[in-house]
Structure formats: C-alpha cells, structure tokens
Write an enzyme that holds these catalytic residues in place. Structure first.
Site, PDB file in Angstrom:
ATOM      1  N   ASP A 245      44.181  34.508  45.153  1.00 16.01           N
ATOM      2  CA  ASP A 245      44.448  35.035  43.821  1.00 16.01           C
ATOM      3  C   ASP A 245      45.952  35.080  43.583  1.00 16.01           C
ATOM      4  O   ASP A 245      46.682  35.688  44.362  1.00 16.01           O
ATOM      5  CB  ASP A 245      43.837  36.438  43.677  1.00 16.01           C
ATOM      6  CG  ASP A 245      43.678  36.839  42.213  1.00 16.01           C
ATOM      7  OD1 ASP A 245      43.652  35.943  41.343  1.00 16.01           O
ATOM      8  OD2 ASP A 245      43.574  38.044  41.953  1.00 16.01           O
TER       9      ASP A 245
ATOM     10  N   HIS B 264      51.554  40.548  32.601  1.00 17.87           N
ATOM     11  CA  HIS B 264      50.756  41.437  33.453  1.00 17.87           C
ATOM     12  C   HIS B 264      51.631  42.047  34.546  1.00 17.87           C
ATOM     13  O   HIS B 264      51.571  43.256  34.798  1.00 17.87           O
ATOM     14  CB  HIS B 264      49.594  40.659  34.072  1.00 17.87           C
ATOM     15  CG  HIS B 264      48.838  41.419  35.117  1.00 17.87           C
ATOM     16  ND1 HIS B 264      48.046  42.506  34.816  1.00 17.87           N
ATOM     17  CD2 HIS B 264      48.765  41.267  36.462  1.00 17.87           C
ATOM     18  CE1 HIS B 264      47.502  42.979  35.934  1.00 17.87           C
ATOM     19  NE2 HIS B 264      47.930  42.255  36.944  1.00 17.87           N
TER      20      HIS B 264
ATOM     21  N   GLU C  59      39.828  42.429  35.675  1.00 16.07           N
ATOM     22  CA  GLU C  59      40.997  41.585  35.439  1.00 16.07           C
ATOM     23  C   GLU C  59      40.512  40.264  34.849  1.00 16.07           C
ATOM     24  O   GLU C  59      39.677  39.571  35.439  1.00 16.07           O
ATOM     25  CB  GLU C  59      41.781  41.340  36.736  1.00 16.07           C
ATOM     26  CG  GLU C  59      42.476  42.599  37.243  1.00 16.07           C
ATOM     27  CD  GLU C  59      43.503  42.320  38.332  1.00 16.07           C
ATOM     28  OE1 GLU C  59      43.364  41.313  39.051  1.00 16.07           O
ATOM     29  OE2 GLU C  59      44.455  43.126  38.450  1.00 16.07           O
TER      30      GLU C  59
ATOM     31  N   GLU D  45      40.812  36.612  34.254  1.00 15.61           N
ATOM     32  CA  GLU D  45      41.495  35.505  34.920  1.00 15.61           C
ATOM     33  C   GLU D  45      40.742  34.204  34.667  1.00 15.61           C
ATOM     34  O   GLU D  45      39.597  34.216  34.215  1.00 15.61           O
ATOM     35  CB  GLU D  45      41.560  35.738  36.449  1.00 15.61           C
ATOM     36  CG  GLU D  45      42.186  37.062  36.848  1.00 15.61           C
ATOM     37  CD  GLU D  45      42.580  37.122  38.328  1.00 15.61           C
ATOM     38  OE1 GLU D  45      42.623  36.063  38.988  1.00 15.61           O
ATOM     39  OE2 GLU D  45      42.830  38.248  38.809  1.00 15.61           O
TER      40      GLU D  45
ATOM     41  N   ASP E  37      38.278  39.579  38.259  1.00 14.48           N
ATOM     42  CA  ASP E  37      38.726  40.120  39.545  1.00 14.48           C
ATOM     43  C   ASP E  37      38.689  41.646  39.450  1.00 14.48           C
ATOM     44  O   ASP E  37      39.704  42.299  39.211  1.00 14.48           O
ATOM     45  CB  ASP E  37      40.139  39.606  39.838  1.00 14.48           C
ATOM     46  CG  ASP E  37      40.676  40.139  41.157  1.00 14.48           C
ATOM     47  OD1 ASP E  37      39.863  40.443  42.044  1.00 14.48           O
ATOM     48  OD2 ASP E  37      41.911  40.240  41.291  1.00 14.48           O
TER      49      ASP E  37
ATOM     50  N   ARG F  20      41.706  50.633  40.990  1.00 13.65           N
ATOM     51  CA  ARG F  20      43.145  50.912  40.885  1.00 13.65           C
ATOM     52  C   ARG F  20      43.588  52.079  41.764  1.00 13.65           C
ATOM     53  O   ARG F  20      44.733  52.102  42.236  1.00 13.65           O
ATOM     54  CB  ARG F  20      43.509  51.208  39.432  1.00 13.65           C
ATOM     55  CG  ARG F  20      43.217  50.090  38.466  1.00 13.65           C
ATOM     56  CD  ARG F  20      43.981  48.824  38.789  1.00 13.65           C
ATOM     57  NE  ARG F  20      43.731  47.785  37.788  1.00 13.65           N
ATOM     58  CZ  ARG F  20      44.071  46.517  37.960  1.00 13.65           C
ATOM     59  NH1 ARG F  20      44.668  46.110  39.092  1.00 13.65           N
ATOM     60  NH2 ARG F  20      43.820  45.629  37.029  1.00 13.65           N
TER      61      ARG F  20
ATOM     62  N   GLN G  98      43.808  50.769  45.163  1.00 14.01           N
ATOM     63  CA  GLN G  98      44.930  49.828  45.221  1.00 14.01           C
ATOM     64  C   GLN G  98      46.266  50.554  45.379  1.00 14.01           C
ATOM     65  O   GLN G  98      47.116  50.156  46.175  1.00 14.01           O
ATOM     66  CB  GLN G  98      44.933  48.976  43.944  1.00 14.01           C
ATOM     67  CG  GLN G  98      45.987  47.878  43.901  1.00 14.01           C
ATOM     68  CD  GLN G  98      45.891  47.033  42.621  1.00 14.01           C
ATOM     69  OE1 GLN G  98      45.007  47.263  41.791  1.00 14.01           O
ATOM     70  NE2 GLN G  98      46.769  46.078  42.479  1.00 14.01           N
TER      71      GLN G  98
ATOM     72  N   LYS H  37      40.111  45.071  45.960  1.00 17.51           N
ATOM     73  CA  LYS H  37      39.838  43.817  45.260  1.00 17.51           C
ATOM     74  C   LYS H  37      38.637  43.062  45.813  1.00 17.51           C
ATOM     75  O   LYS H  37      38.130  42.165  45.144  1.00 17.51           O
ATOM     76  CB  LYS H  37      41.065  42.895  45.385  1.00 17.51           C
ATOM     77  CG  LYS H  37      42.331  43.445  44.781  1.00 17.51           C
ATOM     78  CD  LYS H  37      42.336  43.245  43.288  1.00 17.51           C
ATOM     79  CE  LYS H  37      43.710  43.553  42.718  1.00 17.51           C
ATOM     80  NZ  LYS H  37      43.769  43.187  41.298  1.00 17.51           N
TER      81      LYS H  37
ATOM     82  N   THR I  45      33.865  39.928  42.890  1.00 15.35           N
ATOM     83  CA  THR I  45      34.593  39.060  41.964  1.00 15.35           C
ATOM     84  C   THR I  45      33.540  38.207  41.273  1.00 15.35           C
ATOM     85  O   THR I  45      32.681  37.630  41.943  1.00 15.35           O
ATOM     86  CB  THR I  45      35.601  38.158  42.718  1.00 15.35           C
ATOM     87  OG1 THR I  45      36.465  38.979  43.507  1.00 15.35           O
ATOM     88  CG2 THR I  45      36.429  37.324  41.757  1.00 15.35           C
TER      89      THR I  45
ATOM     90  N   GLU J 234      46.442  48.193  31.802  1.00 18.58           N
ATOM     91  CA  GLU J 234      47.488  47.883  30.835  1.00 18.58           C
ATOM     92  C   GLU J 234      47.128  48.423  29.448  1.00 18.58           C
ATOM     93  O   GLU J 234      47.956  49.056  28.782  1.00 18.58           O
ATOM     94  CB  GLU J 234      47.710  46.367  30.756  1.00 18.58           C
ATOM     95  CG  GLU J 234      48.191  45.756  32.060  1.00 18.58           C
ATOM     96  CD  GLU J 234      48.134  44.245  32.008  1.00 18.58           C
ATOM     97  OE1 GLU J 234      48.932  43.646  31.271  1.00 18.58           O
ATOM     98  OE2 GLU J 234      47.292  43.661  32.709  1.00 18.58           O
TER      99      GLU J 234
HETATM  100 MN    MN Z   1      43.628  39.491  40.277  1.00 14.77          MN
END
Ligand code: MN
Length: 438
Positions: A138, A145, A210, A212, A244, A248, A251, A264, A268, A384
C-alpha cells in the site's frame, strides 16, 4: 502507454443491448475482467468479461471456436479460478484479447450466435478476488491525504521531509483481501485512550475506510532487475477499487516506528472488476508538479509519464447506515474526487518498488493510498472529513458520524468520462461493518 485504437471508438455498439445505454459502467469500450460463478448451483469460479449487465464467460468463449491465436491463448489463460495466468502473458496478449472481444461483441458480429450462450447475467453471479495475490503493497500517493492526516498525527510537521522525494509505501497483508460484498467484524486491538497512562485491549472505536485504487501487476520482473519507467506501465494489468479499512485508534498507538500493522490488516475490500490500462487510454492526463516542488529523480521520470502518467478516474464514497437500510433509504454520498490529484503515478509506484531489485509477480497488488483531492469535501477517509472525529458529518434522516458504526455499509464507485469518449465504470466496492465479536 496505450494509444487510442478501434476498441476505443465511441461509435461502437454491442449486440448486448444493455451495454449501449450510455449509463452502463460496462459498454463495449470497457471490457474489464473478473472471476465469477453463478450464485446458484455448484459452478467453479472462472474468468469473465463485463459487457452491459452480462458477463462473457471466458472459458465458454474460448471453447466456442470464435477466437484464434494470441486472443484464444489469452482467453484460455483467463478461464481458471484466478486471472494470474492471463496477467502473466503480458500486454501484447491482453491487447490481442481485447481487440478480439471488441470485434466479436460488436453489433453485427458473426460471433453473436455462438456467444449468446456464453453470457451469464451479472444479477445471477457472485465474484471472487480476481487473482491469487502473492504480495500486497500500500502506497501513500496523495499529498492531500498525507497532509490532512499528518496534521492530526503530527501538528508540528504534517508533511514529512521525504514525501516529495520518495513514494512512501508499506508492505500490507494479502490474506485478508476480500471481494466486494463482504462483511467483517469490528476489530479489536490495543489503544491508548486520551489521557490514559497505559493502553487497553478492546474494540476499535475509530473505524474508518480509505478510498483507494488497486493496481494489479501483470508481468513481473526478475529479482535484482528493476523495472524502468519507460516499461513500468506495460507491467500493469489493470485497476480496481480498493477500500483499505483502517482502525485509527489502533493505528495511532502502534504506528511508530515501523508503520501501520494490525490497524490495517484485518480487512481490505476489492471491487470484482479489473479495468485494463488499455481501456483507460482515453482518460489519461499529464503528470505535473507544483512550481517549487522537487522534480522526480530520473528513475521516477519519463516522457510518457510527463505527458500522460495521470488518470482521471472519478471516485465516490457513499454510506448507508443500518437505520437507512432498514428505512429503505439509499446510501448518501460523502465524497467525490478523482485519481488525477495523486502526487505519484502508478508507473512511479512500479519503478520505485523495484529500484532496489525487489521482484514483483503476476497478480501482485499495489494500493495507491487514500485518494483525497485538494479540498476537504474530496477527502477519501472519515478521519479527514471529520477532522479526526471533531466535526461529525450530519447525515440525512437525522444521523451523524464521526467514525463508522456497526451496520454501516461503505460503497465506493469509480468511472471515467470526458467529451469524445464513452463513459466507462469500475462498478462498485461495498462492504458492511459487523459488531465486534463478543
Ligand atoms: Mn491505505
């Protein structure tokens, strides 16, 4: 890099009428690949090509006598329960198959009588992850971002000094990649609550998505032999949508010094359809750098990358909460952006990944990283959009969200459109959050 050819002709129509509506994701100019089977019965998974609301069964098409030469060989390679063999054949074979499919699915093609029986309605199908993915990497190719999220993790230094020089990435986990339609339990893990002196184990409280794109590698490279920029795109089979999922709070506690780990790799989600680079040829855009930013090193630069390294894929994220689903409300859109805003191109991802001699293999998957655009309404993750949960989103019908709640279904979509070309789409990538295991 592909040039426009007869397969992109906007005047082409298919004898599969549903491909000609102008709103289908899968007109004859697209022809993406998936691995599918009928939901009912005990069929084996095999490769297929989307056309309108149907799937052309590659195994049946290969046996029909219509195809010859490289196209026949490619269709046979795409007939198994993964597309790895087709991916490994290389760009010449992919193009030969695309041309033959285009010619045989066109209005008036003599193949129609033989291929009508090779169609399976998408409404009757289910999908598998389209390749045996040996390795998943990834990246982090959206400057917007990286800046938005960097402000929250490191307010004093949002963008680390390496960002504009080196495409940042980390090695992900292939075993937990799943196909659209999945449900998964909210993960648990170690988190450090604000003000706490020690961490605790418990369900994730800041679950996020996420937005992507996934880049499937076709032909690989020998270990020790980098892929140069001029050849990088010829090693890419195509693109899919990728979610993804990110915990948080896990993380934030675990990410230093080696980067994300359990935050993560619990799930996915991939869209089933892989749109080939050749199909994306009408939507390429120049790769540009803002004035004053460092220009890429020569190993990350090429004339083709400068003239057309970016792709204008429109991308959206929508959310349907459990209450919305129960009340019959459609998903509500949270974000609309484009892949064109990425700071690093897919060719640069491939060239950088291999500059040290690392070998890529057919079926490997590269994630672009969260694809956020320049304004906050174009952000590809809740962290975000809600500024770290401090500004909850107001949803229609009286709900709000800081992060995902149990029962939430996240739906991603992608499509390309411009004047003079036929709109093509990626279909959808959706998945639902289940409560943490008790
Ligand atoms: Mn990602």
């Amino acid at each position: 890099m592909y040039t426009l050819n007869e397969t992109h002709d906007p005047a082409l129509r298919s004898w599969v009428a549903s491909a000609n509506t102008g709103t289908s994701d899968f007109p004859i100019q697209n022809l993406p690949f998936a691995v599918f089977r009928r939901t009912a019965g005990d069929e084996v998974f095999r490769g297929g090509v989307a056309i309108g609301d149907q799937i052309l069964d590659l195994s049946a098409a290969a046996a029909s006598g219509v195809l010859q030469g490289l196209a026949l060989q490619a269709a046979q390679a795409g007939s198994g329960d993964s597309l790895n063999a087709l991916m490994a054949l290389g760009a010449t074979s992919w193009s030969a198959l695309r041309l033959a499919l285009s010619q045989s699915l066109r209005s008036g093609a003599v193949a129609q009588s033989a291929w009508v029986a090779c169609l399976v309605p998408q409404a009757d199908a289910e999908y598998a992850v389209p390749a045996r993915i040996g390795d998943y990497t990834d990246f982090y190719t959206s400057l917007h971002h990286a800046t938005n999220i960097g402000k929250q993790f490191r307010p004093d230094q949002p963008l680390l000094p390496n960002y504009k020089w080196v495409p940042i990435g980390y090695h992900g986990r292939a075993s937990s990649l799943s196909v659209s339609g999945q449900s998964f339990h909210r993960p648990q893990g170690q988190t450090l609550a604000p003000g706490a002196t020690q961490p605790a184990l418990g369900p994730c409280k800041r679950l996020d998505y996420e937005l992507e794109l996934g880049v499937f590698i076709g032909t690989g490279n020998a270990i020790g032999t980098p892929i140069e920029m001029a050849q990088a795109e010829s090693h890419i089979f195509g693109l899919c949508l990728l979610n993804d999922w990110s915990a948080r709070d896990l993380q934030a506690w675990e990410y230093q010094p080696l980067g994300p780990f359990l935050s993560k790799n619990f799930a996915t989600t991939l869209s089933p359809w892989i749109v080939t680079l050749e199909a994306l040829a009408p939507y390429r855009l120049p790769f540009t750098r803002p004035t004053g930013d460092p220009q890429p090193f020569p190993y990350l630069d090429s004339a083709a990358n400068q003239s057309g390294g970016a792709v204008d894929v429109q991308l959206s994220v929508s959310l349907q909460t459990q209450a919305m689903r129960e009340q019959g409300h459609n998903a509500t859109r949270l974000t609309l952006t484009s892949y064109r805003h990425a700071y690093w191109t897919m060719a640069q991802m491939v060239a950088h990944h291999t500059v040290n001699g690392c070998n890529l293999q057919a079926g490997d998957l590269l994630g672009t990283g969260t694809l956020s655009g320049p304004t906050l309404d174009q952000a590809g993750a809740l962290i975000e959009l809600t500024v770290g949960g401090k500004q909850p989103l107001t949803l229609p019908h009286g709900e709000s969200r800081s992060f995902l709640e149990d029962g939430d279904c996240v739906v991603m979509a992608g499509w390309c459109e411009r004047a003079g070309a036929v709109r093509i789409g990626f279909g959808h990538c959706y998945a639902t959050v289940l409560p943490a295991r008790g």
